[in-house]
Motif scaffolding. Structure first.
Motif, PDB file in Angstrom:
ATOM      1  N   GLU A   4       0.927  -1.151  -0.104  1.00 16.12           N
ATOM      2  CA  GLU A   4       0.088   0.082   0.043  1.00 16.12           C
ATOM      3  C   GLU A   4       1.025   1.249  -0.006  1.00 16.12           C
ATOM      4  O   GLU A   4       2.049   1.054   0.675  1.00 16.12           O
ATOM      5  N   TYR A   6       0.922   5.462   0.504  1.00 14.74           N
ATOM      6  CA  TYR A   6      -0.163   6.767   0.637  1.00 14.74           C
ATOM      7  C   TYR A   6       0.831   8.049   0.606  1.00 14.74           C
ATOM      8  O   TYR A   6       1.843   8.100   1.126  1.00 14.74           O
ATOM      9  N   ILE A   8       0.745  11.666   2.175  1.00 15.49           N
ATOM     10  CA  ILE A   8       0.286  12.360   3.326  1.00 15.49           C
ATOM     11  C   ILE A   8       0.696  13.660   3.161  1.00 15.49           C
ATOM     12  O   ILE A   8       2.069  14.139   3.493  1.00 15.49           O
ATOM     13  N   TRP A  39       5.457  10.203   2.267  1.00 10.63           N
ATOM     14  CA  TRP A  39       4.855   8.975   1.768  1.00 10.63           C
ATOM     15  C   TRP A  39       4.794   7.817   2.833  1.00 10.63           C
ATOM     16  O   TRP A  39       6.046   7.466   3.223  1.00 10.63           O
ATOM     17  N   MET A  78      -2.212   7.707  10.895  1.00  5.09           N
ATOM     18  CA  MET A  78      -2.343   6.560   9.842  1.00  5.09           C
ATOM     19  C   MET A  78      -1.850   5.204  10.840  1.00  5.09           C
ATOM     20  O   MET A  78      -1.471   4.266  10.146  1.00  5.09           O
ATOM     21  N   ARG A 242      -4.216  15.030  -4.355  1.00  5.47           N
ATOM     22  CA  ARG A 242      -5.323  14.983  -3.262  1.00  5.47           C
ATOM     23  C   ARG A 242      -6.340  14.910  -4.312  1.00  5.47           C
ATOM     24  O   ARG A 242      -7.494  14.224  -3.397  1.00  5.47           O
ATOM     25  N   GLN A 247      -9.501   9.512  -1.116  1.00  2.00           N
ATOM     26  CA  GLN A 247      -9.104   9.651   0.364  1.00  2.00           C
ATOM     27  C   GLN A 247      -9.174   8.851   1.207  1.00  2.00           C
ATOM     28  O   GLN A 247     -10.081   7.881   0.924  1.00  2.00           O
ATOM     29  N   VAL A 248      -8.380   8.591   2.149  1.00  2.00           N
ATOM     30  CA  VAL A 248      -8.346   7.852   3.201  1.00  2.00           C
ATOM     31  C   VAL A 248      -9.512   8.362   4.414  1.00  2.00           C
ATOM     32  O   VAL A 248      -9.161   9.374   4.704  1.00  2.00           O
ATOM     33  N   GLN A 251      -9.160  11.279   7.585  1.00  2.00           N
ATOM     34  CA  GLN A 251      -7.868  12.179   7.396  1.00  2.00           C
ATOM     35  C   GLN A 251      -8.100  13.442   6.962  1.00  2.00           C
ATOM     36  O   GLN A 251      -7.110  14.119   6.717  1.00  2.00           O
ATOM     37  N   VAL A 255      -4.674  12.705   3.350  1.00  2.00           N
ATOM     38  CA  VAL A 255      -4.074  11.517   2.762  1.00  2.00           C
ATOM     39  C   VAL A 255      -4.710  10.759   1.912  1.00  2.00           C
ATOM     40  O   VAL A 255      -6.239  10.710   1.924  1.00  2.00           O
ATOM     41  N   VAL A 256      -4.157  10.468   0.652  1.00  2.00           N
ATOM     42  CA  VAL A 256      -4.847   9.717  -0.211  1.00  2.00           C
ATOM     43  C   VAL A 256      -3.926   8.284  -0.637  1.00  2.00           C
ATOM     44  O   VAL A 256      -2.821   8.340  -0.302  1.00  2.00           O
ATOM     45  N   ALA A 257      -4.767   7.363  -1.129  1.00  2.27           N
ATOM     46  CA  ALA A 257      -4.177   5.987  -1.488  1.00  2.27           C
ATOM     47  C   ALA A 257      -3.707   5.825  -2.873  1.00  2.27           C
ATOM     48  O   ALA A 257      -4.537   6.018  -3.676  1.00  2.27           O
TER      49      ALA A 257
END
Ligand SMILES: [Zn+2]
Ligand SMILES: [Zn+2]
Length: 264
Positions: A4, A6, A8, A39, A78, A242, A247-248, A251, A255-257
């Motif tokens: 994974e 992310y 941030i 990240w 996170m 973003r 988006q997570v 957050q 934060v995006v995935a």
């Protein structure tokens, strides 16, 4: 092994568009804010890798930047304890990428030979090259080196299975990008090899440059490392990241995935 990944955001800076490009732009006074990211990479076995360590509140104040949330607090939100992180990649030693490494008290710091040499060598005698560096950050790296916490790389190197670093130089002599295997294919964290999508797509470089030729080649290298898929090249400072990724939850949009398909 897939990971994974992310992005941030921890800070931002409001600025006119021309501040982000070497060559003249059509509307130089238009607002073009810049985001600051670190990240987080994580696999199913709980191995955590942090890419870059950001700046702290004192550095933000000194340089007139906005710190939204400290890097430590951002990671803890996170569920990542900085003291637990095993590997930290420092893409380069500029102030917005290499502060607060002390909070990663149990990590190996991965850096290119040439970045350490650059930040401690003759080019730091030149003000316009030195200005994005903080002496305290460089000293912290030297301390980490003498505490046996630094892992050097020369060009291409592996951080963990599925995570590799690649020197591109250009913006800073030892700048490295990070390639991470994800469920949607290899994602390349370009960091300052491409500050904004527009630097790469329009061929108009960000104006902090050590080697212009290497910088422009860096865009191509990043794209190639991502298997030619533009959506898998992640610029280092573009607020559009973003919007383009999921988006997570919980957050506040910070934060995006990157390992999930883009949404925009
Ligand atoms: Zn930089
Ligand atoms: Zn930067």
């Amino acid at each position: 092994m897939t990971w994974e990944a992310y992005a941030i955001r921890y800070g931002r800076h409001d600025r006119p568009a021309q501040s982000n490009f070497l060559l003249p732009v059509a509307d130089p006074h238009d607002a073009m804010p810049l985001d600051y990211f670190v990240w987080l990479l994580r696999n199913a076995e709980g191995h955590e890798i942090v890419v870059d360590t950001g700046f702290d509140a004192a550095c933000a104040e000194k340089r007139g930047r906005t710190l939204n949330r400290s890097v430590g607090d951002s990671l803890r939100a996170m569920d990542c304890d900085p003291a637990r992180v095993r590997d930290v990649v420092v893409t380069h030693l500029h102030y917005d990428h290499a502060g607060s490494i002390e909070i990663f008290s149990n990590a190996k710091i991965h850096i290119q030979d040439r970045e350490m040499a650059f930040a401690t060598g003759r080019h730091m005698c030149t003000g316009c090259i030195r200005v994005p560096f903080e002496a305290d950050h460089v000293v912290s790296m030297v301390r980490a080196l003498f505490a046996d916490k630094v892992q050097f790389h020369d060009g291409e190197g592996q951080v963990a299975p599925g995570v590799t670093v690649h020197r591109v130089g250009g913006h800073s002599d030892g700048l490295q990008v990070v390639r991470v295997e994800t469920a949607r294919g290899p994602v390349v964290i370009a960091s300052d090899a491409m500050h904004f999508y527009a630097n790469g797509t329009t061929g108009n470089p960000f104006p902090i440059i050590f080697d212009l030729g290497a910088m422009t080649q860096g865009w191509r290298i990043a794209r190639k490392l991502a298997g030619g898929d533009e959506t898998r090249v992640i610029p280092g400072h573009d607020p559009a990241v973003r919007d383009r990724f999921q988006q997570v939850p919980g957050q506040n949009g910070e934060v995006v995935a990157l390992h999930l398909p883009p949404v925009g």
